[in-house]
Design a protein around this motif. Sequence first.
Motif, short mmCIF file in Angstrom:
data_model
loop_
_atom_site.label_atom_id
_atom_site.label_comp_id
_atom_site.label_asym_id
_atom_site.label_seq_id
_atom_site.Cartn_x
_atom_site.Cartn_y
_atom_site.Cartn_z
N ARG A 60 0.84 -1.19 0.00
CA ARG A 60 0.00 0.00 0.00
C ARG A 60 0.88 1.25 0.00
O ARG A 60 1.91 1.30 0.65
CB ARG A 60 -0.89 -0.01 1.24
N LEU A 61 0.44 2.25 -0.74
CA LEU A 61 1.13 3.54 -0.78
C LEU A 61 0.27 4.54 -0.02
O LEU A 61 -0.93 4.65 -0.28
CB LEU A 61 1.33 3.99 -2.23
N TYR A 62 0.84 5.23 0.93
CA TYR A 62 0.12 6.22 1.71
C TYR A 62 0.33 7.59 1.07
O TYR A 62 1.46 8.00 0.81
CB TYR A 62 0.60 6.23 3.16
N ARG A 63 -0.75 8.30 0.83
CA ARG A 63 -0.68 9.62 0.21
C ARG A 63 -1.10 10.67 1.23
O ARG A 63 -2.16 10.57 1.84
CB ARG A 63 -1.60 9.67 -1.01
N LEU A 64 -0.25 11.66 1.37
CA LEU A 64 -0.53 12.78 2.28
C LEU A 64 -0.57 14.07 1.45
O LEU A 64 0.32 14.32 0.64
CB LEU A 64 0.55 12.89 3.35
N HIS A 65 -1.59 14.86 1.67
CA HIS A 65 -1.73 16.13 0.96
C HIS A 65 -1.72 17.27 1.98
O HIS A 65 -2.43 17.21 2.98
CB HIS A 65 -3.04 16.17 0.17
N ALA A 74 6.67 34.29 6.77
CA ALA A 74 7.89 33.50 7.00
C ALA A 74 7.56 32.12 7.59
O ALA A 74 8.20 31.13 7.23
CB ALA A 74 8.84 34.25 7.92
N PHE A 75 6.57 32.05 8.46
CA PHE A 75 6.20 30.77 9.06
C PHE A 75 5.71 29.80 7.98
O PHE A 75 6.10 28.63 7.95
CB PHE A 75 5.12 30.96 10.13
N MET A 76 4.84 30.28 7.09
CA MET A 76 4.31 29.43 6.03
C MET A 76 5.40 29.00 5.06
O MET A 76 5.41 27.88 4.56
CB MET A 76 3.17 30.12 5.28
N GLU A 77 6.34 29.89 4.79
CA GLU A 77 7.47 29.54 3.92
C GLU A 77 8.31 28.44 4.56
O GLU A 77 8.72 27.48 3.88
CB GLU A 77 8.32 30.78 3.64
N ASP A 78 8.57 28.56 5.86
CA ASP A 78 9.32 27.52 6.58
C ASP A 78 8.56 26.20 6.59
O ASP A 78 9.14 25.12 6.40
CB ASP A 78 9.62 27.95 8.02
N LEU A 79 7.26 26.28 6.81
CA LEU A 79 6.43 25.08 6.84
C LEU A 79 6.43 24.39 5.48
O LEU A 79 6.57 23.17 5.39
CB LEU A 79 5.00 25.46 7.25
N THR A 80 6.34 25.16 4.41
CA THR A 80 6.39 24.60 3.05
C THR A 80 7.74 23.94 2.81
O THR A 80 7.80 22.81 2.29
CB THR A 80 6.15 25.70 2.01
N HIS A 81 8.81 24.60 3.20
CA HIS A 81 10.15 24.04 3.02
C HIS A 81 10.29 22.71 3.77
O HIS A 81 10.82 21.73 3.23
CB HIS A 81 11.21 25.04 3.49
N GLU A 82 9.84 22.67 5.00
CA GLU A 82 9.92 21.44 5.80
C GLU A 82 9.08 20.32 5.20
O GLU A 82 9.51 19.17 5.15
CB GLU A 82 9.49 21.70 7.25
N ALA A 83 7.89 20.65 4.74
CA ALA A 83 7.02 19.63 4.12
C ALA A 83 7.69 19.05 2.88
O ALA A 83 7.69 17.83 2.67
CB ALA A 83 5.67 20.23 3.77
N MET A 84 8.28 19.89 2.06
CA MET A 84 8.95 19.41 0.85
C MET A 84 10.18 18.57 1.21
O MET A 84 10.45 17.56 0.57
CB MET A 84 9.37 20.61 -0.03
N SER A 85 10.90 18.97 2.21
CA SER A 85 12.08 18.22 2.66
C SER A 85 11.69 16.83 3.16
O SER A 85 12.31 15.83 2.80
CB SER A 85 12.80 19.00 3.76
N ARG A 94 7.16 4.31 1.37
CA ARG A 94 5.87 4.08 0.72
C ARG A 94 4.89 5.19 1.01
O ARG A 94 3.68 4.96 1.15
CB ARG A 94 5.31 2.72 1.07
N MET A 95 5.42 6.41 1.14
CA MET A 95 4.55 7.58 1.36
C MET A 95 4.79 8.58 0.25
O MET A 95 5.91 8.83 -0.14
CB MET A 95 4.86 8.23 2.71
N HIS A 96 3.70 9.09 -0.24
CA HIS A 96 3.78 10.12 -1.28
C HIS A 96 3.17 11.39 -0.71
O HIS A 96 2.01 11.40 -0.31
CB HIS A 96 3.01 9.67 -2.52
N VAL A 97 4.00 12.43 -0.65
CA VAL A 97 3.53 13.71 -0.09
C VAL A 97 3.38 14.70 -1.22
O VAL A 97 4.27 14.86 -2.03
CB VAL A 97 4.52 14.25 0.97
#
Length: 97
Positions: A60-65, A74-85, A94-97
């Motif tokens: 199974r592949l887990y998908r997170l959106h 700045a907080f949202m930019e940091d959050l986006t960077h961390e999510a992408m990392s 087996r996770m697709h973000v």
Amino acid sequence: MKRVTIHDVAETAGVSLATVDRVLNGRPGVRKKTIEKVKQAAETLNYKPDVFAAGLAKKRLYRLHFLLPNGPNAFMEDLTHEAMSHAETMSGDRMHV
């Protein structure tokens, strides 16, 4: 603390892994007495199913959106960077973000 597995349940109940699998997943082909032995062993050991292990076995592949707002915050930019990392790191799990 060691995590209790179906191997532990099978050993305690004195049955095969296949029998434990059938009992825990409600499949037919197991005698009532054996069902009770497996359920008792699982309860005694405080067995809790590992949903991620089950998903791995089923490939199974887990998908997170994540929906994050755009903007100069700045907080949202940091959050986006961390999510992408983390998305790159988690792709091997087996996770697709």
